[in-house]
Scaffold this active site. Structure first.
Site, PDB file in Angstrom:
ATOM      1  N   ARG A 129       0.012  12.909   0.388  1.00  0.00           N
ATOM      2  CA  ARG A 129       0.305  11.909   1.432  1.00  0.00           C
ATOM      3  C   ARG A 129       0.925  12.518   2.704  1.00  0.00           C
ATOM      4  NH1 ARG A 129       2.822   6.316  -0.299  1.00  0.00           N
ATOM      5  NH2 ARG A 129       1.771   5.832   1.666  1.00  0.00           N
TER       6      ARG A 129
ATOM      7  N   CYS B 187       4.744  -2.938   0.606  1.00  0.00           N
ATOM      8  CA  CYS B 187       4.227  -1.578   0.793  1.00  0.00           C
ATOM      9  C   CYS B 187       3.175  -1.524   1.901  1.00  0.00           C
ATOM     10  CB  CYS B 187       3.600  -1.068  -0.499  1.00  0.00           C
ATOM     11  SG  CYS B 187       4.730  -0.982  -1.879  1.00  0.00           S
TER      12      CYS B 187
ATOM     13  N   HIS C  29      10.256   3.330  -5.736  1.00  0.00           N
ATOM     14  CA  HIS C  29      10.675   3.163  -4.337  1.00  0.00           C
ATOM     15  C   HIS C  29      11.670   1.992  -4.300  1.00  0.00           C
ATOM     16  CE1 HIS C  29       6.919   4.923  -2.068  1.00  0.00           C
ATOM     17  NE2 HIS C  29       7.965   5.718  -1.873  1.00  0.00           N
TER      18      HIS C  29
HETATM   19  N1  ARG Z   1       0.394   5.151  -4.237  1.00  0.00           N
HETATM   20  C1  ARG Z   1       1.497   5.081  -3.326  1.00  0.00           C
HETATM   21  C2  ARG Z   1       2.541   6.136  -3.699  1.00  0.00           C
HETATM   22  O1  ARG Z   1       2.800   6.294  -4.849  1.00  0.00           O
HETATM   23  C3  ARG Z   1       2.084   3.714  -3.327  1.00  0.00           C
HETATM   24  C4  ARG Z   1       3.129   3.524  -2.288  1.00  0.00           C
HETATM   25  C5  ARG Z   1       3.747   2.168  -2.336  1.00  0.00           C
HETATM   26  N2  ARG Z   1       4.527   1.935  -1.216  1.00  0.00           N
HETATM   27  C6  ARG Z   1       5.751   1.409  -1.234  1.00  0.00           C
HETATM   28  N3  ARG Z   1       6.323   1.141  -0.112  1.00  0.00           N
HETATM   29  N4  ARG Z   1       6.382   1.200  -2.366  1.00  0.00           N
HETATM   30  O2  ARG Z   1       3.112   6.778  -2.858  1.00  0.00           O
END
Ligand code: ARG
Length: 283
Positions: free
Chosen positions: A104, A276, A182
């Protein structure tokens, strides 16, 4: 004489404030790797369905009177739909993200270019932090307090960094359940001065801090949290949350809010839901 004020009349008194949001359409959404317990690369994902659900969410926010800006999705970044992770803004200052996982990393630059081109003051981060995934802002509580999660993604030194950037108190909260990796999967600002959270997602000490700071918080249980009922967006009155989280919607309704359920089932396969997908722009 005793006056009983019903949830309905409290709701009528609540005033929504128009917001500005940044979202990124899931045109390239996929579960290509696994960086949280919700992601199973072997499970099929329907990108068209994800896009239709996302479009419904965006249209709802616009109907509620909010402004939604769109960030163009980039190839090779299947998680970019989770725009909340790209930065965190307060008082017109944007604190940039620095992602934990290499899959990411490049998203941060896309957000930086958008904010800079849109005239925001952008401060790059030195330490790992995943933007609004791990930072929440409660403007009318404790002089404008930033709540900051750590344990899975954001590094604690990023909390001190944010405090220096914003000049607002930053309260560090330790997350202890990997399903709620998160902060925004375990806690949400529901009004200008209150939050909802799932206590068991936090260490006992962090739980004590939250109880002290927010004695009137709306508390979620495990089922609410597993339904991503805390991954919500509120305008101080309307609370947009995943349809699956019916129990959470009932609790918010009883507390005088107007819950609005939306189906984001496809995006949950990536480990995210309403919040998210939305970065709030706080000018
Ligand atoms: N697949 C993403 C990750 O694991 C999901 C992010 C979700 N975003 C959030 N704000 N909780 O990074």
């Amino acid at each position: 004489m005793v006056f009983v004020i019903s949830a309905d009349s409290v709701r009528d008194l609540r005033v929504s404030r128009p917001r500005e949001y940044l979202m990124c359409p899931p045109e390239r959404f996929a579960v290509a790797y696994s960086i949280n317990p919700w992601m199973d690369p072997a499970a099929p994902v329907d990108t068209d369905r994800a896009l239709a659900q996302w479009t419904g969410l965006r249209d709802l926010l616009v109907e509620l009177g909010h402004t939604v800006y769109t960030l163009a999705p980039l190839p090779e970044l299947p998680d970019m739909v989770f725009a909340a992770n790209g930065a965190f803004s307060v008082d017109g200052t944007v604190f940039g993200a620095r992602f934990r996982y290499p899959q990411r990393t490049a998203e941060a630059g896309a957000h930086e270019r958008w904010y800079t081109a849109s005239g925001w003051r952008y401060v790059p981060a030195a330490h790992v932090n995943e933007g609004e995934g791990d930072f929440a802002y409660v403007p009318a509580a404790h002089g404008g307090v930033v709540l900051a999660g750590y344990g899975y993604r954001t590094e604690p030194p990023a909390h001190a960094e944010a405090q220096e950037v914003f000049g607002r108190p930053v309260v560090s909260l330790r997350l202890t359940d990997p399903r709620f990796y998160h902060l925004d999967t375990a806690l949400a600002a529901i009004s200008d001065d209150n939050v909802a959270y799932y206590p068991d997602a936090f260490s006992p000490a962090s739980r004590r801090v939250l109880a002290e700071l927010f004695p009137d918080a709306v508390l979620a249980d495990e089922a609410d949290a597993l339904a991503f009922g805390l991954n919500l967006v509120s305008d101080n009155k309307h609370v947009v949350l995943p349809a699956e989280a019916a129990g959470m919607a009932a609790k918010l309704g009883a507390a005088g809010y107007a819950p609005i359920p939306v189906d984001l089932g496809e995006l949950k396969k990536g480990g995210g839901s309403v919040k998210c997908c939305i970065a709030e722009l706080r000018a």
